[in-house]
Motif scaffolding. Structure first.
Motif, PDB file in Angstrom:
ATOM      1  N   ILE A 381       0.852  -1.187   0.000  1.00  0.00           N
ATOM      2  CA  ILE A 381       0.000   0.000   0.000  1.00  0.00           C
ATOM      3  C   ILE A 381       0.889   1.238   0.000  1.00  0.00           C
ATOM      4  O   ILE A 381       1.920   1.268   0.670  1.00  0.00           O
ATOM      5  CB  ILE A 381      -0.967  -0.015   1.212  1.00  0.00           C
ATOM      6  CG1 ILE A 381      -1.939   1.159   1.127  1.00  0.00           C
ATOM      7  CG2 ILE A 381      -0.204  -0.014   2.536  1.00  0.00           C
ATOM      8  CD1 ILE A 381      -3.084   1.059   2.129  1.00  0.00           C
ATOM      9  N   THR A 382       0.502   2.238  -0.783  1.00  0.00           N
ATOM     10  CA  THR A 382       1.291   3.454  -0.945  1.00  0.00           C
ATOM     11  C   THR A 382       0.401   4.670  -0.766  1.00  0.00           C
ATOM     12  O   THR A 382      -0.739   4.700  -1.263  1.00  0.00           O
ATOM     13  CB  THR A 382       1.939   3.494  -2.347  1.00  0.00           C
ATOM     14  OG1 THR A 382       2.617   2.277  -2.588  1.00  0.00           O
ATOM     15  CG2 THR A 382       2.920   4.644  -2.454  1.00  0.00           C
ATOM     16  N   ASP A 383       0.913   5.679  -0.072  1.00  0.00           N
ATOM     17  CA  ASP A 383       0.204   6.944   0.083  1.00  0.00           C
ATOM     18  C   ASP A 383       0.408   7.768  -1.189  1.00  0.00           C
ATOM     19  O   ASP A 383       1.530   8.145  -1.533  1.00  0.00           O
ATOM     20  CB  ASP A 383       0.746   7.703   1.306  1.00  0.00           C
ATOM     21  CG  ASP A 383      -0.113   8.914   1.661  1.00  0.00           C
ATOM     22  OD1 ASP A 383      -0.593   9.594   0.735  1.00  0.00           O
ATOM     23  OD2 ASP A 383      -0.289   9.197   2.859  1.00  0.00           O
ATOM     24  N   ILE A 384      -0.676   8.026  -1.924  1.00  0.00           N
ATOM     25  CA  ILE A 384      -0.585   8.762  -3.188  1.00  0.00           C
ATOM     26  C   ILE A 384      -1.304  10.106  -3.088  1.00  0.00           C
ATOM     27  O   ILE A 384      -1.747  10.653  -4.103  1.00  0.00           O
ATOM     28  CB  ILE A 384      -1.162   7.930  -4.348  1.00  0.00           C
ATOM     29  CG1 ILE A 384      -2.634   7.583  -4.086  1.00  0.00           C
ATOM     30  CG2 ILE A 384      -0.345   6.669  -4.574  1.00  0.00           C
ATOM     31  CD1 ILE A 384      -3.332   6.981  -5.300  1.00  0.00           C
ATOM     32  N   THR A 385      -1.409  10.638  -1.863  1.00  0.00           N
ATOM     33  CA  THR A 385      -2.110  11.910  -1.686  1.00  0.00           C
ATOM     34  C   THR A 385      -1.467  13.014  -2.518  1.00  0.00           C
ATOM     35  O   THR A 385      -2.170  13.788  -3.199  1.00  0.00           O
ATOM     36  CB  THR A 385      -2.116  12.300  -0.194  1.00  0.00           C
ATOM     37  OG1 THR A 385      -2.700  11.241   0.573  1.00  0.00           O
ATOM     38  CG2 THR A 385      -2.915  13.576   0.022  1.00  0.00           C
ATOM     39  N   GLU A 386      -0.131  13.118  -2.459  1.00  0.00           N
ATOM     40  CA  GLU A 386       0.551  14.165  -3.220  1.00  0.00           C
ATOM     41  C   GLU A 386       0.361  13.956  -4.713  1.00  0.00           C
ATOM     42  O   GLU A 386       0.185  14.919  -5.468  1.00  0.00           O
ATOM     43  CB  GLU A 386       2.042  14.180  -2.876  1.00  0.00           C
ATOM     44  CG  GLU A 386       2.351  14.756  -1.498  1.00  0.00           C
ATOM     45  CD  GLU A 386       1.874  16.197  -1.377  1.00  0.00           C
ATOM     46  OE1 GLU A 386       2.250  17.008  -2.252  1.00  0.00           O
ATOM     47  OE2 GLU A 386       1.107  16.490  -0.452  1.00  0.00           O
ATOM     48  N   THR A 387       0.389  12.702  -5.145  1.00  0.00           N
ATOM     49  CA  THR A 387       0.165  12.423  -6.569  1.00  0.00           C
ATOM     50  C   THR A 387      -1.223  12.867  -6.986  1.00  0.00           C
ATOM     51  O   THR A 387      -1.397  13.480  -8.056  1.00  0.00           O
ATOM     52  CB  THR A 387       0.336  10.919  -6.842  1.00  0.00           C
ATOM     53  OG1 THR A 387       1.647  10.515  -6.429  1.00  0.00           O
ATOM     54  CG2 THR A 387       0.147  10.600  -8.308  1.00  0.00           C
ATOM     55  N   LYS A 388      -2.215  12.568  -6.141  1.00  0.00           N
ATOM     56  CA  LYS A 388      -3.577  12.997  -6.445  1.00  0.00           C
ATOM     57  C   LYS A 388      -3.672  14.522  -6.480  1.00  0.00           C
ATOM     58  O   LYS A 388      -4.371  15.096  -7.329  1.00  0.00           O
ATOM     59  CB  LYS A 388      -4.542  12.437  -5.399  1.00  0.00           C
ATOM     60  CG  LYS A 388      -4.937  10.985  -5.630  1.00  0.00           C
ATOM     61  CD  LYS A 388      -5.865  10.887  -6.825  1.00  0.00           C
ATOM     62  CE  LYS A 388      -6.424   9.503  -6.998  1.00  0.00           C
ATOM     63  NZ  LYS A 388      -7.354   9.411  -8.149  1.00  0.00           N
ATOM     64  N   ARG A 389      -2.972  15.202  -5.545  1.00  0.00           N
ATOM     65  CA  ARG A 389      -3.004  16.664  -5.535  1.00  0.00           C
ATOM     66  C   ARG A 389      -2.392  17.227  -6.815  1.00  0.00           C
ATOM     67  O   ARG A 389      -2.938  18.143  -7.433  1.00  0.00           O
ATOM     68  CB  ARG A 389      -2.246  17.190  -4.311  1.00  0.00           C
ATOM     69  CG  ARG A 389      -2.277  18.704  -4.181  1.00  0.00           C
ATOM     70  CD  ARG A 389      -1.548  19.155  -2.936  1.00  0.00           C
ATOM     71  NE  ARG A 389      -0.126  18.832  -3.009  1.00  0.00           N
ATOM     72  CZ  ARG A 389       0.763  19.575  -3.675  1.00  0.00           C
ATOM     73  NH1 ARG A 389       0.384  20.660  -4.339  1.00  0.00           N
ATOM     74  NH2 ARG A 389       2.037  19.222  -3.698  1.00  0.00           N
ATOM     75  N   HIS A 390      -1.260  16.645  -7.226  1.00  0.00           N
ATOM     76  CA  HIS A 390      -0.634  17.103  -8.469  1.00  0.00           C
ATOM     77  C   HIS A 390      -1.536  16.843  -9.672  1.00  0.00           C
ATOM     78  O   HIS A 390      -1.612  17.677 -10.590  1.00  0.00           O
ATOM     79  CB  HIS A 390       0.708  16.407  -8.669  1.00  0.00           C
ATOM     80  CG  HIS A 390       1.754  16.818  -7.679  1.00  0.00           C
ATOM     81  ND1 HIS A 390       1.935  18.133  -7.299  1.00  0.00           N
ATOM     82  CD2 HIS A 390       2.686  16.095  -6.987  1.00  0.00           C
ATOM     83  CE1 HIS A 390       2.916  18.207  -6.421  1.00  0.00           C
ATOM     84  NE2 HIS A 390       3.393  16.985  -6.215  1.00  0.00           N
ATOM     85  N   GLU A 391      -2.226  15.703  -9.663  1.00  0.00           N
ATOM     86  CA  GLU A 391      -3.144  15.422 -10.753  1.00  0.00           C
ATOM     87  C   GLU A 391      -4.263  16.452 -10.801  1.00  0.00           C
ATOM     88  O   GLU A 391      -4.644  16.923 -11.886  1.00  0.00           O
ATOM     89  CB  GLU A 391      -3.731  14.019 -10.593  1.00  0.00           C
ATOM     90  CG  GLU A 391      -2.748  12.894 -10.860  1.00  0.00           C
ATOM     91  CD  GLU A 391      -3.368  11.532 -10.630  1.00  0.00           C
ATOM     92  OE1 GLU A 391      -4.538  11.490 -10.179  1.00  0.00           O
ATOM     93  OE2 GLU A 391      -2.687  10.516 -10.889  1.00  0.00           O
ATOM     94  N   ALA A 392      -4.793  16.805  -9.623  1.00  0.00           N
ATOM     95  CA  ALA A 392      -5.851  17.817  -9.582  1.00  0.00           C
ATOM     96  C   ALA A 392      -5.329  19.168 -10.066  1.00  0.00           C
ATOM     97  O   ALA A 392      -6.020  19.896 -10.797  1.00  0.00           O
ATOM     98  CB  ALA A 392      -6.405  17.934  -8.159  1.00  0.00           C
TER      99      ALA A 392
END
Length: 604
Positions: A381-392
């Protein structure tokens, strides 16, 4: 005993009465027999008859041959040869007991002679040696098994004897397939201690001392440096046993574990690199037991769910409670579908932990079967919060750029209409190549402004000071090259909207080129171009020169007009029209030279 047997015994010179001999034989515990010179039995004692379970009449003559095992009849040749030679003998054969069991017997016989020296037969007894023969067979099997083991053993077999004085010897030091007694197969046993790597010697000596003190099994590992310089890892296992003379005997084996240690080192490196990769990539790991419903997770995985670190597996529900309510059903469905062996799962969902920000995680897993037959769903499992923020942010930026592009297209359309209008004006007064060249210059002015456009937050705006500097440089290279006319440009850094910059740029281009072409009939002079912001927020553009041409007023006759030049040319009409379009006021002063001031109101 029959009378004939008694008579025969007496005739052979037994030395006692036949009844006494028979009685004496019956008292012997071992099966005993008396035979004639041709192997015929003439008497068998009680122990023989009880062992066989037969009567004397059944055994006498050749009746006793029926009790000999078929495979052992040839062994009776020893008996016959002894008869003919008149000497004692021993023979081993199997004799059937009364219960049908075959027993190994050691039959020992001696010749009987008459007083005149004639061989009249043999007398002998049997000893049951079945236990000995079975022991011998077992021993032979064990020796064969040991031989097979030693010949195929991947190492050395040794025996080390440490005498009370401390002297050690190796009466056996054998490698697989070899029989090296009194020496080593590959290297001298006496030099073995000198070959131990210095870094490993203290630990091996300590283990040996401990085994001696406790009389326990010795198991130690270390490196050997062989005479050819090669280094090998060995594992020595031996068991001590004291001898009556005080010597201590070590029976043991020595294994070459170099390849094993290399594999272990490779596995250790792989595990370390995997651990570092997981740590650097900030990956959490987990293992779900479908039978118990428990999840064992790494510390990082537990931290993502903001659960206290605990090595004890937790129920699946403890983790599910931390999943965003809108995503729980999908997570449960994914876990359920992945319970088929070999199935994989991949999910992205939100975590909604108490008193914490919402986090996005990506989870992957696969159902596998372990060596013990149990099944586990193992994953990461990986925390992808920053990736999601960058995608947004990228999505928002893309939407914004699309909006800006639409706006730029609209403004480009306006500027194309402007260019079309200029071309129509020129077409109405077409006066040959000079008129066409003027149209080209005006279109180039629009293109130069578009070159200043940036596709960013301020898309649709241009650096106007940069445009003026580029315009000045272009004119110096083209129209002013080889003349005595200088062009100075001083502009404050300002960004203007494209709808304002294009008309203003065309106006400035008209004024400067007009001065170059008409203000200096003598071919020398100075043109100044300036851009400043006024106190009220408006803009002031100044184009002035120190020359005069045939169409201008004399230097000593100052004049103020609303348009440059005489006000009757194409350029004058274009300047006036564009100034009106952008709400600018232009003032032209005829001094010693000409000064044009363009005043623009504050920009919203």
């Amino acid at each position: 005993m029959s009378q004939s047997c008694v008579t025969e015994l007496h005739r052979c010179g037994a030395g006692i009465e036949d009844e006494a001999l028979a009685a004496a034989l019956d008292l012997l515990p071992s099966p005993t027999w008396v035979a004639d010179p041709v192997c015929g039995g003439i008497h068998f004692n009680r122990a023989w008859l009880e062992f066989r379970g037969r009567s004397l009449s059944q055994e006498v003559g050749r009746g006793w041959f029926t009790g000999i095992h078929d495979e052992d009849h040839d062994k009776l040749d020893t008996y016959r040869i002894a008869l003919s030679a008149g000497r004692p003998y021993q023979v081993e054969y199997r004799l059937r007991r009364h219960d049908g069991a075959w027993r190994w017997m050691l039959d020992t016989g001696a010749p009987r002679f008459a007083p005149d020296g004639e061989l009249i037969g043999f007398i002998g007894s049997c000893v049951d040696i079945t236990a000995r023969r079975e022991a011998e067979i077992t021993l032979a099997e064990n020796e064969a098994r040991l031989r097979s083991v030693t010949e195929n053993f991947p190492g050395y077999i040794f025996q080390r004897i440490v005498h009370p004085g401390g002297r050690a010897e190796y009466p056996l030091f054998s490698r697989a397939g070899e029989r090296d007694k009194g020496g080593a197969a590959r290297f001298g046993a006496e030099a073995l201690g000198q070959m131990i790597h210095p870094e490993d010697l203290p630990a091996m000596q300590a283990r040996y001392a401990e085994a001696v003190s406790t009389m326990s099994r010795l198991d130690c590992e270390g490196r050997l440096v062989l005479p050819d310089g090669e280094g090998r890892w060995i594992r020595s296992l031996s068991q001590p046993r004291p001898r009556a003379d005080g010597a201590l005997i070590w029976d043991g084996v020595m294994l070459d574990i170099t390849e094993q240690r290399e594999r272990e080192a490779a596995l250790e490196r792989s595990a370390m690199m995997l651990g570092m990769s997981i740590e650097i990539a900030a990956i959490g790991t987990w293992e779900f037991d479908p039978e118990t419903g428990l999840i064992a997770a790494s510390a990082r995985a537990q931290a993502m769910f903001q659960l206290p670190e605990n090595e004890v597996p937790r129920p699946f529900e403890d983790y599910l409670d931390r999943v965003h309510p809108e995503d729980r059903a999908a997570v449960c469905e994914g876990m359920r579908d992945a319970r088929v062996e070999g199935a994989e799962m991949a999910q992205v969902y939100r975590l909604a932990v108490p008193d914490g920000p919402q986090r996005w995680v990506s989870m992957r897993g696969r159902m596998v079967r372990l060596a013990d037959g149990s099944r586990r769903l193992i994953g990461a499992i990986t925390d992808i919060t920053e990736t999601k923020r960058h995608e947004a942010e990228r999505e928002a930026a893309l939407t914004h750029r699309q909006t800006l592009l639409s706006e730029l297209n609209h403004r480009m359309k306006n500027n194309l209409h402007l260019i079309l209008s200029m071309l129509r004006l020129e077409a109405g007064r077409f006066q040959g190549p000079a008129s066409f060249a003027a149209a080209i210059e005006r279109i180039e002015a629009v293109a130069a402004l578009h070159a200043q456009l940036g596709f960013s937050e301020g898309a649709g705006r241009v650096s106007f000071c940069g445009y003026l500097e580029d315009l000045a440089a272009k004119l110096r290279r083209s129209l002013l090259e080889g003349t005595g006319i200088r062009l100075d440009c001083t502009a404050e850094p300002l960004d203007l909207d494209l709808d304002l910059a294009v008309p203003l740029g065309i106006v400035i281009n008209e004024l400067v080129t007009n001065a170059i072409k008409h203000a200096f009939p003598q071919g020398a002079g100075l043109i100044r171009l300036g851009l400043t912001r006024k106190a009220d927020g408006g803009l002031l553009v100044v184009v002035e020169d120190d020359g005069y041409g045939p169409e201008r007023a004399a230097p000593d006759a100052p004049e103020t007009t609303s348009c440059p030049g005489s006000g009757s040319g194409m350029g004058s009409r274009l300047v006036a029209g564009l100034c009106a379009q952008i709400g600018a006021r232009i003032e032209s002063h005829s001094l010693p030279g000409m000064r044009h001031e363009i005043h623009l109101p504050p920009q919203g």
